[in-house]
Design a protein around this motif. Structure first.
Motif, PDB file in Angstrom:
ATOM      1  N   GLY A 193       0.773  -1.240   0.000  1.00  0.00           N
ATOM      2  CA  GLY A 193       0.000   0.000   0.000  1.00  0.00           C
ATOM      3  C   GLY A 193       0.802   1.286   0.000  1.00  0.00           C
ATOM      4  N   GLY A 222       2.515   2.461  -2.471  1.00  0.00           N
ATOM      5  CA  GLY A 222       2.392   3.132  -3.763  1.00  0.00           C
ATOM      6  C   GLY A 222       3.405   2.706  -4.807  1.00  0.00           C
ATOM      7  N   LYS A 223       3.967   1.509  -4.662  1.00  0.00           N
ATOM      8  CA  LYS A 223       4.968   1.035  -5.631  1.00  0.00           C
ATOM      9  C   LYS A 223       4.379   0.951  -7.040  1.00  0.00           C
ATOM     10  CE  LYS A 223       5.597  -2.664  -3.111  1.00  0.00           C
ATOM     11  NZ  LYS A 223       4.684  -2.244  -2.010  1.00  0.00           N
ATOM     12  N   THR A 224       3.249   0.249  -7.154  1.00  0.00           N
ATOM     13  CA  THR A 224       2.621   0.113  -8.474  1.00  0.00           C
ATOM     14  C   THR A 224       2.215   1.483  -9.008  1.00  0.00           C
ATOM     15  OG1 THR A 224       1.772  -2.059  -7.848  1.00  0.00           O
ATOM     16  CG2 THR A 224       0.743  -0.996  -9.757  1.00  0.00           C
ATOM     17  N   SER A 225       1.709   2.328  -8.139  1.00  0.00           N
ATOM     18  CA  SER A 225       1.258   3.657  -8.569  1.00  0.00           C
ATOM     19  C   SER A 225       2.414   4.503  -9.101  1.00  0.00           C
ATOM     20  CB  SER A 225       0.574   4.374  -7.404  1.00  0.00           C
ATOM     21  OG  SER A 225      -0.571   3.650  -6.993  1.00  0.00           O
ATOM     22  N   TYR A 238      -4.485   5.641 -10.290  1.00  0.00           N
ATOM     23  CA  TYR A 238      -5.791   5.108  -9.906  1.00  0.00           C
ATOM     24  C   TYR A 238      -5.968   5.189  -8.388  1.00  0.00           C
ATOM     25  CZ  TYR A 238      -5.440   3.228 -14.596  1.00  0.00           C
ATOM     26  OH  TYR A 238      -5.277   3.110 -15.959  1.00  0.00           O
ATOM     27  N   GLU A 239      -7.068   5.816  -7.958  1.00  0.00           N
ATOM     28  CA  GLU A 239      -7.366   5.897  -6.518  1.00  0.00           C
ATOM     29  C   GLU A 239      -7.548   4.489  -5.935  1.00  0.00           C
ATOM     30  OE1 GLU A 239      -7.514   8.362  -4.320  1.00  0.00           O
ATOM     31  OE2 GLU A 239      -7.337  10.076  -5.685  1.00  0.00           O
ATOM     32  N   SER A 256      -3.945  -4.347  -5.109  1.00  0.00           N
ATOM     33  CA  SER A 256      -2.719  -4.846  -4.515  1.00  0.00           C
ATOM     34  C   SER A 256      -2.056  -5.844  -5.475  1.00  0.00           C
ATOM     35  CB  SER A 256      -3.093  -5.533  -3.201  1.00  0.00           C
ATOM     36  OG  SER A 256      -1.955  -5.783  -2.436  1.00  0.00           O
ATOM     37  N   THR A 257      -0.731  -5.765  -5.572  1.00  0.00           N
ATOM     38  CA  THR A 257       0.000  -6.646  -6.486  1.00  0.00           C
ATOM     39  C   THR A 257       0.108  -8.051  -5.890  1.00  0.00           C
ATOM     40  OG1 THR A 257       1.262  -4.762  -7.261  1.00  0.00           O
ATOM     41  CG2 THR A 257       2.220  -6.944  -7.695  1.00  0.00           C
ATOM     42  N   GLY A 293       3.941  -6.030  -1.779  1.00  0.00           N
ATOM     43  CA  GLY A 293       4.375  -5.638  -0.443  1.00  0.00           C
ATOM     44  C   GLY A 293       3.881  -6.542   0.669  1.00  0.00           C
ATOM     45  N   LYS A 297       3.395   9.563  -1.286  1.00  0.00           N
ATOM     46  CA  LYS A 297       2.134  10.162  -0.799  1.00  0.00           C
ATOM     47  C   LYS A 297       2.364  11.531  -0.165  1.00  0.00           C
ATOM     48  CE  LYS A 297      -0.011   5.595  -0.276  1.00  0.00           C
ATOM     49  NZ  LYS A 297      -1.093   4.812   0.331  1.00  0.00           N
ATOM     50  N   ASP A 329       1.442  14.204  -1.140  1.00  0.00           N
ATOM     51  CA  ASP A 329       0.226  15.036  -1.227  1.00  0.00           C
ATOM     52  C   ASP A 329      -0.623  14.955   0.040  1.00  0.00           C
ATOM     53  OD1 ASP A 329      -2.171  12.814  -2.208  1.00  0.00           O
ATOM     54  OD2 ASP A 329      -0.097  12.277  -2.556  1.00  0.00           O
ATOM     55  N   ALA A 381       2.706   9.826  -6.331  1.00  0.00           N
ATOM     56  CA  ALA A 381       2.244   9.198  -7.571  1.00  0.00           C
ATOM     57  C   ALA A 381       0.951   9.867  -8.015  1.00  0.00           C
ATOM     58  CB  ALA A 381       2.015   7.702  -7.351  1.00  0.00           C
TER      59      ALA A 381
HETATM   60  P1  GTP Z   1       1.086  -3.624  -2.862  1.00  0.00           P
HETATM   61  O1  GTP Z   1       0.932  -4.076  -4.271  1.00  0.00           O
HETATM   62  O2  GTP Z   1       0.026  -4.160  -1.952  1.00  0.00           O
HETATM   63  O3  GTP Z   1       2.457  -3.847  -2.314  1.00  0.00           O
HETATM   64  O4  GTP Z   1       0.845  -2.003  -2.856  1.00  0.00           O
HETATM   65  P2  GTP Z   1       1.649  -0.867  -3.620  1.00  0.00           P
HETATM   66  O5  GTP Z   1       2.824  -0.444  -2.807  1.00  0.00           O
HETATM   67  O6  GTP Z   1       1.922  -1.247  -5.030  1.00  0.00           O
HETATM   68  O7  GTP Z   1       0.615   0.349  -3.547  1.00  0.00           O
HETATM   69  P3  GTP Z   1      -0.424   0.804  -4.686  1.00  0.00           P
HETATM   70  O8  GTP Z   1       0.293   1.473  -5.803  1.00  0.00           O
HETATM   71  O9  GTP Z   1      -1.297  -0.338  -5.012  1.00  0.00           O
HETATM   72  O10 GTP Z   1      -1.215   1.941  -3.904  1.00  0.00           O
HETATM   73  C1  GTP Z   1      -1.967   1.651  -2.732  1.00  0.00           C
HETATM   74  C2  GTP Z   1      -3.033   2.723  -2.567  1.00  0.00           C
HETATM   75  O11 GTP Z   1      -2.418   3.995  -2.303  1.00  0.00           O
HETATM   76  C3  GTP Z   1      -3.909   2.912  -3.812  1.00  0.00           C
HETATM   77  O12 GTP Z   1      -5.241   3.151  -3.392  1.00  0.00           O
HETATM   78  C4  GTP Z   1      -3.332   4.160  -4.477  1.00  0.00           C
HETATM   79  O13 GTP Z   1      -4.303   4.902  -5.188  1.00  0.00           O
HETATM   80  C5  GTP Z   1      -2.832   4.947  -3.264  1.00  0.00           C
HETATM   81  N1  GTP Z   1      -1.669   5.793  -3.591  1.00  0.00           N
HETATM   82  C6  GTP Z   1      -0.522   5.407  -4.194  1.00  0.00           C
HETATM   83  N2  GTP Z   1       0.316   6.446  -4.319  1.00  0.00           N
HETATM   84  C7  GTP Z   1      -0.326   7.525  -3.787  1.00  0.00           C
HETATM   85  C8  GTP Z   1       0.027   8.906  -3.613  1.00  0.00           C
HETATM   86  O14 GTP Z   1       1.116   9.381  -3.960  1.00  0.00           O
HETATM   87  N3  GTP Z   1      -0.893   9.704  -2.990  1.00  0.00           N
HETATM   88  C9  GTP Z   1      -2.089   9.235  -2.565  1.00  0.00           C
HETATM   89  N4  GTP Z   1      -2.916  10.106  -1.986  1.00  0.00           N
HETATM   90  N5  GTP Z   1      -2.457   7.948  -2.712  1.00  0.00           N
HETATM   91  C10 GTP Z   1      -1.574   7.106  -3.317  1.00  0.00           C
END
Ligand code: GTP
Length: 170
Positions: free
Chosen positions: A16, A18-21, A32-33, A37-38, A64, A120, A122, A150
């Motif tokens: 969570g 934001g790696k994928t984001s 994408y809001e 999860s990956t 993650g 994050k 923001d 992201a």
């Molecule tokens: P895993 O695949 O579970 O390891 O998660 P991840 O690290 O890839 O995180 P992912 O990109 O799936 O983002 C998790 C959540 O955080 C999603 O709902 C995104 O929209 C949100 N998110 C990611 N980056 C940001 C950011 O920079 N700002 C905000 N406000 N939300 C973010």
């Protein structure tokens, strides 16, 4: 310049964060809001052209969730760069990031370009990890450091360009 470099890049960090984001922002310019999860890991490629070289990134976006931890060495083995991500609204995610850094220092490629990313940015009103804390940790451990979003795209391209520059110099 005409150097062509192919570089494996891995993203690590708590679920969570934001790696994928970050990868989708960099590769597709999208966010994408409700990013799912990956599972296991996801693979992306992106090419960055600098004056001195063209870098083709092979990007491994790892999951993650803790139950996937044991897979991580497959993804960071042979990597030229690692991006360790935490979420500024979660002190736990920062603690997890420090564990990843220690694991990479013990097991990773000794020339690994490692970046600590505070994502994050923001969400300032929910911040739990002060900028200076991340910055100081990065300095003490000789990591590059960026605060990113992201969502807003803050510092996302800058992060990957800096890695590309480091790889072009090596
Ligand atoms: P895993 O695949 O579970 O390891 O998660 P991840 O690290 O890839 O995180 P992912 O990109 O799936 O983002 C998790 C959540 O955080 C999603 O709902 C995104 O929209 C949100 N998110 C990611 N980056 C940001 C950011 O920079 N700002 C905000 N406000 N939300 C973010």
């Amino acid at each position: 310049g005409n150097k062509n470099i192919q570089a494996k890049l891995v993203l690590l960090g708590d679920m969570g964060t934001g790696k994928t984001s970050l990868v989708l922002r960099f590769v597709k310019g999208q966010f994408y809001e409700y990013q799912e999860s990956t599972i296991g890991a996801a693979f992306f490629t992106q090419v960055l052209s600098l004056n001195e070289a063209t870098i083709k990134f092979d990007i491994w976006d790892t999951a993650g969730q803790e139950r996937y931890h044991s897979l991580a060495p497959m993804y960071y083995r042979g990597a030229a760069a690692a991006v360790v991500v935490y979420d500024i609204t979660s002190m736990d995610s920062f603690e997890r990031a420090k564990k990843w850094v220690r694991e990479l220092q013990r097991q990773g490629n000794p020339n690994l370009v490692t970046v600590l990313v505070a994502n994050k940015a923001d969400l300032e009103s929910k911040r739990e990890v002060q900028n200076e804390i991340g910055e100081q940790y990065a300095k003490d451990n000789r990591l590059l450091f960026f605060e990113t979003s992201a969502k807003s795209a803050q510092n996302v391209n800058e992060l990957f360009y800096e890695i590309a520059k480091r790889l072009a110099k090596a």
